[in-house]
Design a protein around this motif. Structure first.
Motif: not given
Lengths: 331, 736, 183
Positions: B180-182, B268, B650-651, B663, B665-668, B670-673
């Motif tokens: 996801h772009h996030n 989310a 990570l992603e 599942l 659906r958040n920054y904790s 879905y890990l981005v650097p």
């Protein structure tokens, strides 16, 4: 968030009394966990009682006997910055510094840290997915779902969640005491008995009863405290909960371990103390990797993997070896 | 001094560091009310019943479901850049459930908390069907989709014959996960209707005019009645290029409640209300002779699409033009219809997925043939596009490889896996090359020279963080011969001259060209005025004899000069206005093949006991044509590299196989650097002016830089550990 | 126990006086209103951004009593009497704060959406280092820490609570290092 009322407590006795008679009331200190739970509707208290103004609960006391007593409202960042904590119990400072972010550590209290609820994604989902911890009897989505981050020790078919606190792992290794004020007065709960295993009642995280207020954490002087290390393994370098973490403290006789204290994080519903390994490690040389491994293995006979986390059983043992080695470098 | 080529700081910098830059969600509209969404908790089935009575009694302004939301016009098919519908299935039109998180109801209330709370009071009962997810079983039933962007399949020569006859063969399967772009900024829309039926939108969009066309079509509103504004965008990465259901819902809600309506997605909701990058399963077969020269490439990819759309991740596209293969090159794409929302372009669409497979396979070939990975790529370099047979306009691949390798210090690398150590860590180095599509799109711009010597650039382009405000100023300043500080740039409003979508790294080359042409036209008008206007100062010479610098026109070989201000005053003009219409032929119709290129080099350290991989250092050498602003370009490059670090390490958006829903659906989850994941990054620009690509000489950069980070790091991981990871991300359990 | 004025009537608005950027502001908010929403929606201070609303990205970072915190995980009604600084309060006499200037110079942002939070965090990071706070990047937490020890790895770790999806991290680190050196 849902609507709720907010009031403020000015003394502990009143706070305890109010919560004792009000099942719809929750204490709020830093709020860093509770507010997230409320936003995700995993907690819906009707009333919040702001306990931040309770007097005399934010201290960090370095006791003359080498021990430490930390008020429940002390902030993570203050405890981590305390030179006394850093010198006497490096693993406590490290456990705090490897947790969350600088902003969250400024907000979160010590009492709240050990009260944190699991980060299981099913439990936290806004959509109220089947989860026995969130809605008893609804089932455990993680048991046969995505469970890479879940438990390898002590889980039940009702719940496979892990406890997210880093601090609690360090405290468990040190046999710290949680000082609780309740309706019958003050009592002391060993941190290793503070958190529960899920069993059939995973909705209960810990040994607290309604009305109980954590007032302090007490850490006695330990000869294993100085040569200690908290090692946290996670997918990214920072700002993430542990996949597996280990708190290790040792007393050394030459290069061999005289006594060891070990606890794991990210592997169970509570900080997981490795008592069998501690016993087996006595007399083992820090330089004998194979002997370290076989001593540690004594605590892993009871490990049980889920579909996606078998690697944690091996990883956890390697993490313990590494934590012992780093601790050993600090003697 | 020329402004182009200078590392000028961002002109919107002071707005951004003081919090004064206004993003869509920051704009306060008088009387605006808030919409909150109810989303399906199941992934497949239908709504058996929906009870909105409790919500309606909660003092709200409106409650909407498929039972009362007005019908919309069906979406155009196939998808196109001109009608950028994110998703063909329209919201709240029927009782069907096609994916988890599908919007099924909407509440409008005067306060956001009130709307969100009332939304929780809506009771929905479902008839639940078993969701179909993208997995080993369903991929066996993959189908051939209709074309939408490029041909689905390609074949030049006879790839299979070339591979069959090869001395060395590689045949492997690679997989990339859903992502996801996030963007940091959540998607948001504020919709306002005027009494005369005109519609004004503040919208998080990378494509003002496409959004306007699409909204006009789907909601039956005349195009000229719609105004869309987006002055600052908090990150796009492809995810805000198309119109997603929330925008349509906000517009209809505003009409129904007769108030401006704000609808901002939660973090989310960004996992199901807007697009994502679909997973791929790719198979690659390479054949080569003993010297490493490719004799054939076959690259096939399967990706998931929703049950109602035929979205294709063109992962095999990369193999069509990157390397020459004497026997031939064949590519193909298939899709599987599953219960999910529609995927979309995500930095770097298609290429970053395909390159992971192709450039990993090239590394496997390097080891199989014993040829150095740089040398292997040099051997297979080509001046002609293998796919179209056209010569490349410019292709500095050789320069990228050689200069990048020199900067990195590649020659000191020991090629044997596990041969380089530092304490507990294995140190390793990997490389990969990149090719990225170049788009040529029409764009318009207007440039005004004012009486005070200042200038205004107006074009309906966007600044997503790419630096559009800054580089357009540089282009106009140089062309007009004024100081950069004299130029104001206006973007992000459909009332400006129409430009194209800010996607595909196309803005500098195309929108930039329109600004260049408009500025040239304005300057030429001034020159004509100086030659032929009232009291014309230049009594001899012609246009080519006149130089403009520091706001002053000077006749060659004379000391006669006049400032823009004086010239306008002398002619009684308040300003000079010129418009330009840049209308290039599409790239594929041109005489030359246009692509950007690069070679990248990664050094990683691996903790072999714990499986942890961290990036130590990175060198990227890029051929993106002429660089207009090395400072903002470098920032785009480091951003692309870090985007790639996220991809490879990570992603992943995880789907629960039973519930059929994303599942984490958040920054904790879905890990981005984080900052701590990233070392110093070293950027080289080695490209030259490319006149085929753009009158500015620029080719695309932003997407290019995220294309081959994953294979470079994966190749380094192999070098460190001897383990070839063909399924992303490279999480630690794969290396233990 | 003292009621936070009128709190017994669940969900009803309560008055709260806070000092924001040096100015006393009288807020009237529901107990559930976060400090982030109060700043943005009640006070119009939209420089502080809502990106995750769960304490997971740092875009909403502001200072309370000089310390960096996340305003999305803070209830406005609990901040009565507190000194709050937002990005809008960082300039002095119309001049950018050294950290703001360094972010422009080092191009420490692209889209700019996370930038307010990054800068508020960076200002605090420098103060925390001056106060001798260690971090997870500190090799030996048992030793005293000084601002001279604020190396790039230290800055990276300390700034890791602020995500940047445009991924400007190396430029952010350069900006913070530069500003720390000048301060």
């Amino acid at each position: 968030m849902h609507p709720f009322a907010l009031s403020r407590a000015d003394d502990p006795a009143t706070a305890v009394a109010i919560q004792t008679r009000d099942p719809g009331l929750a204490f709020i200190a830093g709020g860093t966990d509770l507010i997230g739970l409320m936003k995700d509707r995993a907690a819906l208290p009707e009333r919040l009682l702001d306990i931040n103004h309770l007097p005399g609960m934010s201290y960090i006391e370095a006791r003359a006997d080498g021990g430490l007593r930390i008020g429940a409202l002390a902030r993570m960042s203050d405890v981590a910055a305390s030179l006394a904590v850093r010198e006497r119990f490096p693993l406590i400072a490290e456990a705090l510094l490897f947790a969350a972010s600088g902003q969250l550590r400024n907000m979160a209290s010590i009492g709240g840290n050990i009260m944190q609820r699991t980060r299981c994604a099913y439990f936290r989902d806004e959509d109220d997915l089947p989860c026995n911890k969130r809605r008893p009897g609804s089932g455990c989505s993680a048991r046969h779902g995505l469970n890479r981050n879940h438990a390898i020790f002590g889980w039940s078919d009702a719940c496979v969640a892990t406890n997210p606190s880093d601090l609690a792992v360090a405290l468990a290794a040190l046999d710290a005491q949680v000082i609780v004020r309740g309706r019958t007065g003050e009592r002391s709960i060993p941190i290793t008995e503070f958190h529960r295993l899920p069993g059939d009642t995973p909705e209960r995280d810990n040994a607290l009863d309604r009305g109980d207020l954590i007032v302090a954490v007490d850490v006695a002087a330990r000869r294993e405290a100085r040569a200690s290390h908290y090692l946290k393994v996670r997918d990214r370098q920072s700002f993430e909960f542990a996949l597996v973490s280990a708190a290790a403290g040792i007393a050394i006789d030459g290069r061999s371990i005289a006594s060891a204290r070990l606890a794991l994080g990210g592997v169970a519903h509570k900080p997981w103390r490795l008592r069998a390994a501690e016993t087996a490690l006595r007399g083992v040389s820090l330089d004998d990797r194979d002997a370290l491994r076989s001593a540690i293995a004594a605590s892993f006979a009871e490990a049980r993997a889920l579909a996606h986390n078998a690697f944690k059983i091996e990883l956890a043992q390697r993490v313990v070896v590494r934590a012992l080695q780093v601790a050993g470098e600090r003697t | 001094m020329s402004a182009i080529g200078q590392p000028i700081s961002r002109t919107d910098g002071s707005l951004k560091v003081t919090g004064r830059a206004r993003y869509t969600g920051d704009i306060r509209v008088s009387g605006a009310v808030h919409a909150a969404l109810v989303q399906s908790t199941i992934a497949s089935g239908r709504i058996a019943s929906i009870d909105t009575s409790a919500a309606e009694e909660a003092g709200v302004l409106g409650v909407f479901s498929y039972r009362n939301l007005p019908r919309m016009n069906p979406t155009p098919k196939p998808w196109s850049h001109l009608h950028p519908h994110g998703q063909g299935y329209l919201p709240l039109q029927d009782d069907k459930i096609h994916y988890a998180g599908q919007p099924i109801a909407m509440v409008v209330a005067s306060k956001l908390d009130q709307a969100v709370q009332a939304a929780t009071l809506i009771k929905v009962h479902y008839e639940v069907a078993q969701p179909v997810v993208f997995d080993a079983d369903t991929t066996r039933a993959a189908i051939d989709p209709p074309q939408f962007l490029w041909p689905v399949a390609s074949s030049v020569g006879d790839a299979d014959k070339g591979i069959a006859a090869a001395a060395v063969k590689i045949a492997e399967t690679y997989a990339t996960p859903d992502r996801h772009h996030n963007q940091m900024e959540p998607h948001a829309t504020t919709a306002m209707w005027d009494a005369d039926g005109s519609l004004t939108l503040y919208d998080t969009t990378q494509h003002l005019y496409g959004a306007r066309e699409l909204i006009a079509m789907v909601l039956g509103i005349p195009v000229d009645k719609i105004t869309i504004m987006c002055e600052f965008l908090g990150g796009g990465f492809g995810g805000k290029a198309y119109v997603w259901p929330h925008t349509l819902l906000a517009i209809l809600a505003a009409k129904a409640v007769r108030r401006p309506v704000r609808l901002q997605l939660t973090r989310a909701q960004m996992y199901s209300m807007v697009g994502h990058q679909a997973a791929t399963i790719q198979t690659i077969a390479l054949g080569a002779d003993n010297g490493g020269k490719l004799t054939g490439i076959r690259h096939e990819s399967i990706s998931p699409a929703p049950v109602f759309d035929n979205y294709i991740e063109y992962a095999a596209l990369s193999s069509r033009s990157l390397w020459a293969a004497s026997g031939g090159i064949a590519t193909n794409h298939k899709i599987v219809h599953v219960n999910r929302n529609t995927p979309t372009a995500m930095r770097s669409p298609h290429e970053a997925l395909g390159h992971f497979a192709l450039e990993s396979a090239m590394d496997e070939l390097a080891y199989a043939t014993g040829i150095d990975p740089i040398e292997l790529r040099l051997v297979n370099d080509t001046a002609t596009d293998p796919h179209s047979g056209r010569p490349f306009s410019t292709r500095a691949m050789r320069k990228c490889l050689i200069e990048g390798a020199a900067r990195f210090g590649w020659e000191s690398r020991s090629p044997t896996p596990r041969s380089m150590r530092e304490g507990r860590h294995l140190i390793s180095e990997g490389t990969a090359a990149e090719i990225y599509t170049h788009w040529r799109w029409p764009a318009k711009a207007r440039v005004t020279i004012n009486g005070d010597g200042s200038a205004l650039v107006e074009t309906g382009s966007h600044d997503l963080g790419t630096g559009t405000y800054t580089v357009m100023r540089q282009v106009a300043a140089d062309t007009l011969g004024v100081a950069p500080e004299k130029v104001t740039v206006r973007l992000g409003d459909t009332r400006l001259p129409p430009s194209h979508a800010s996607i595909g790294s196309a803005t500098m080359a195309n929108a930039g060209a329109s600004v260049l042409l408009a500025a040239e036209s304005a300057r030429d008008k001034a020159i004509r005025l100086a030659l032929t206007g009232r009291d014309a100062p230049f009594t001899r010479g012609q246009g080519a004899d006149i130089r403009v610098a520091e706001g002053t026109l000077t006749l060659a070989h004379s000391n006669v000069s006049i400032s823009y201000g004086d010239l306008l005053a002398r002619n009684g003009l308040p300003n000079l206005v010129a418009e330009a219409d840049y209308d290039p032929v599409p790239e594929h119709e041109g005489p030359k093949a246009i692509f950007s290129f690069s070679a990248v080099f990664a050094e990683v350290r691996v903790d072999p006991e714990l499986g942890i991989v961290r990036l130590n250092r990175f060198v990227g050498a890029y051929d993106a044509g002429r660089i207009i602003n090395p400072k903002t370009a470098r920032s785009q490059a480091i951003g692309g590299i870090i985007w790639g670090v996220g991809q490879v390490l990570l992603e992943q958006s995880e789907t629960d196989p039973t519930l059929g829903r994303f599942l984490n659906r958040n920054y904790s989850g879905y890990l981005v650097p984080t900052n701590a994941d990233i070392p110093e990054l070293d950027i080289l620009f080695v490209g030259d002016f490319d006149e085929e690509a753009s009158p500015l000489g620029a080719k695309g950069l932003g997407e290019l830089t995220a294309v081959s980070v994953a294979p470079a790091i994966a190749n380094a991981v192999f070098h460190a550990t001897g383990k070839r990871i063909r399924r992303l991300p490279i999480s630690l359990e794969k290396l233990m | 126990m003292s009621e936070t004025r009128g709190a017994a009537s669940g969900g009803k608005v309560v008055p709260v006086d806070v000092t924001v950027n040096g100015e006393v502001r009288k807020l009237v908010v529901e107990p559930r209103t976060t400090l982030l929403d109060a700043l943005r929606e009640e006070l119009g201070l939209t420089g502080t951004k809502k990106a995750c609303d769960r304490g997971e990205c740092g875009a909403c970072t502001v200072h309370i009593e000089g310390r960096r915190i996340l305003s999305c995980m803070t209830l406005a009604a609990m901040q009565g009497g507190k000194q709050i600084t937002t990005i809008e309060g960082l300039e002095h006499d119309g001049r950018l704060h050294a950290v703001q200037a360094a972010f422009i110079e080092h191009d420490g942002f692209q889209c700019g959406f996370c930038t307010s939070g990054q800068i508020m965090s960076a200002v605090a990071v420098i103060e925390e280092a001056k106060a001798g706070w260690p971090s997870a990047a500190t090799v030996d937490v048992g030793k005293a820490f000084t601002v001279a020890d604020l190396s790039k790895p230290e800055i990276r770790e300390r700034m890791s609570g602020n995500l940047c999806r445009c991924s400007c991290y190396p430029n952010i680190v350069a900006a913070v290092a530069d500003a720390a050196e000048r301060s």
